[in-house]
Enzyme design. Structure first.
Site, short mmCIF file in Angstrom:
data_model
loop_
_atom_site.label_atom_id
_atom_site.label_comp_id
_atom_site.label_asym_id
_atom_site.label_seq_id
_atom_site.Cartn_x
_atom_site.Cartn_y
_atom_site.Cartn_z
CG MET A 38 -1.90 -1.20 1.17
SD MET A 38 -3.44 -0.94 2.06
CE MET A 38 -2.85 -0.72 3.71
CG HIS A 75 8.55 0.19 6.10
ND1 HIS A 75 8.78 -1.17 6.12
CD2 HIS A 75 7.22 0.33 6.35
CE1 HIS A 75 7.67 -1.81 6.40
NE2 HIS A 75 6.69 -0.93 6.53
CG HIS A 79 7.06 -2.11 2.12
ND1 HIS A 79 6.91 -1.02 2.94
CD2 HIS A 79 5.86 -2.72 2.06
CE1 HIS A 79 5.67 -0.97 3.37
NE2 HIS A 79 5.00 -1.98 2.86
CE LYS A 111 3.78 -4.54 11.55
NZ LYS A 111 2.58 -4.42 10.74
CD GLN A 170 -1.90 -8.76 4.15
OE1 GLN A 170 -2.75 -7.90 4.27
NE2 GLN A 170 -0.66 -8.46 3.84
CG LEU A 220 11.15 -1.78 10.04
CD1 LEU A 220 11.94 -1.50 8.75
CD2 LEU A 220 11.41 -0.66 11.02
NE ARG A 266 -2.52 1.53 9.96
CZ ARG A 266 -2.89 0.51 9.18
NH1 ARG A 266 -2.15 -0.59 9.15
NH2 ARG A 266 -3.96 0.58 8.42
O1 PAF Z 1 -0.18 -5.74 3.47
C1 PAF Z 1 -0.61 -4.82 2.73
O2 PAF Z 1 0.07 -3.84 2.47
C2 PAF Z 1 -2.00 -4.93 2.14
O3 PAF Z 1 -2.88 -5.55 3.00
C3 PAF Z 1 -2.02 -5.63 0.75
C4 PAF Z 1 -1.56 -7.07 0.84
C5 PAF Z 1 -1.12 -4.86 -0.21
C6 PAF Z 1 -3.45 -5.63 0.20
O4 PAF Z 1 -3.95 -4.34 0.06
#
Ligand code: PAF
Length: 287
Positions: free
Chosen positions: A33, A37, A40, A156, A160, A191, A194
């Site tokens: 999204m 950082h 990612h 993290k 999900q 990290l 937010r």
């Molecule tokens: O983890 C995230 O940044 C989001 O939940 C994702 C997987 C990009 C879906 O919007």
């Protein structure tokens, strides 16, 4: 440092990936999204390392409204595209897909969505009703648009990661899902995009999440109750944080084992910022 090709539309994305597809190359996707950082960056590095030079790493940057509930931080979620493109360039990402909301949801709210199972079966789902329907739906859409061979998700957001793995298996999507370990600050804070909302005093309080999890991990040999008690003791010593949940599960998030591999998970609010974290541990061994 080569700047990545930026695709805003489905057509631009298709065009950007056409050459690699034509020569049978692999496509590795890192869905994000934005507000990128080092966590990612670790996903991008893992994606780059998993494929060859001639294959393509795609990062998607899309703040998905469908996964934010009413009153959550959709409008204040950080949007930092220029800096994000620099991070992507530094990590060998060739294509960045950053569509608008209309590009992803051209007909408005989708009628057909991905049912992640009942919210009551998920810790995050109970606190954020509908969140995982939004996540699963957008990830399925991104998979449909990018058609990756592999996709990379951070540990993290552990629930999900488990959900995406399950969706890919249950819906026969044929994509390899790779989980990448959480990147932490030297003091243990995981990290997160937010973290930038934390004031200096809140930043200190936020460390108690990883301290609680580490205490739980250390208590692992003494069994599940000892893990939860050790973690709770750390959290209860910090009245400045408001706990959403502290949970212990097997790595597939199906039930709580008495021994063997497990995961301890926590979510709490520090001021108006909601943070989540988790760690792997092994239960049992000491009677
Ligand atoms: O983890 C995230 O940044 C989001 O939940 C994702 C997987 C990009 C879906 O919007």
């Amino acid at each position: 440092m080569t700047r990545p090709l930026v695709a805003h539309t489905r057509a631009e994305l298709r065009e950007a990936l056409s050459k690699v597809r034509a020569r049978g190359g692999l496509v590795a996707l890192v869905p994000t999204m934005g507000a990128l950082h080092d966590g990612h960056a670790a996903l991008m590095a893992a994606a780059r390392a998993a494929v060859q030079e001639a294959d393509v790493v795609v990062v998607s940057i899309f703040v998905n409204p469908m996964q934010f509930g009413p009153g959550e931080d959709l409008t204040r979620y950080p949007r930092t595209l220029d800096a994000d493109l620099d991070v992507c360039a530094a990590h060998g990402v060739q294509v960045v897909f950053c569509p608008t909301v209309t590009e992803v949801y051209p007909g408005g709210d989708p009628v057909v969505t991905v049912d992640p199972g009942p919210d009551s079966r998920s810790w995050e789902g109970r606190v954020r009703p509908g969140h995982f329907r939004g996540v699963a739906t957008v990830v399925a859409k991104l998979f449909g648009l990018v058609r990756p061979d592999l996709a990379f998700f951070g540990e993290k957001d552990y629930e999900q990661l488990v959900l995406v793995r399950r969706m890919v298996a249950d819906l026969c999507m044929g994509i390899e899902i790779v989980g990448v370990p959480t990147v932490r600050e030297p003091d243990g804070l995981a990290l997160s995009s937010r973290n930038r909302f934390l004031e200096p005093d809140q930043r200190l309080l936020a460390q108690s999440l990883s301290r609680a999890l580490s205490a739980g991990v250390r208590a692992g040999p003494h069994g599940p109750e000892a893990v939860l008690a050790a973690a709770r003791e750390v959290l209860e010593a910090e009245p400045g944080i408001s706990l959403d949940y502290l949970a212990l599960s097997d790595p597939d998030l199906i039930g709580t084992p008495e021994s063997g591999p497990a995961r301890v998970l926590v979510a709490a609010r520090v001021g108006s910022t909601r943070l989540i974290d988790n760690m792997a541990l092994t239960l049992g061994g000491v009677s």
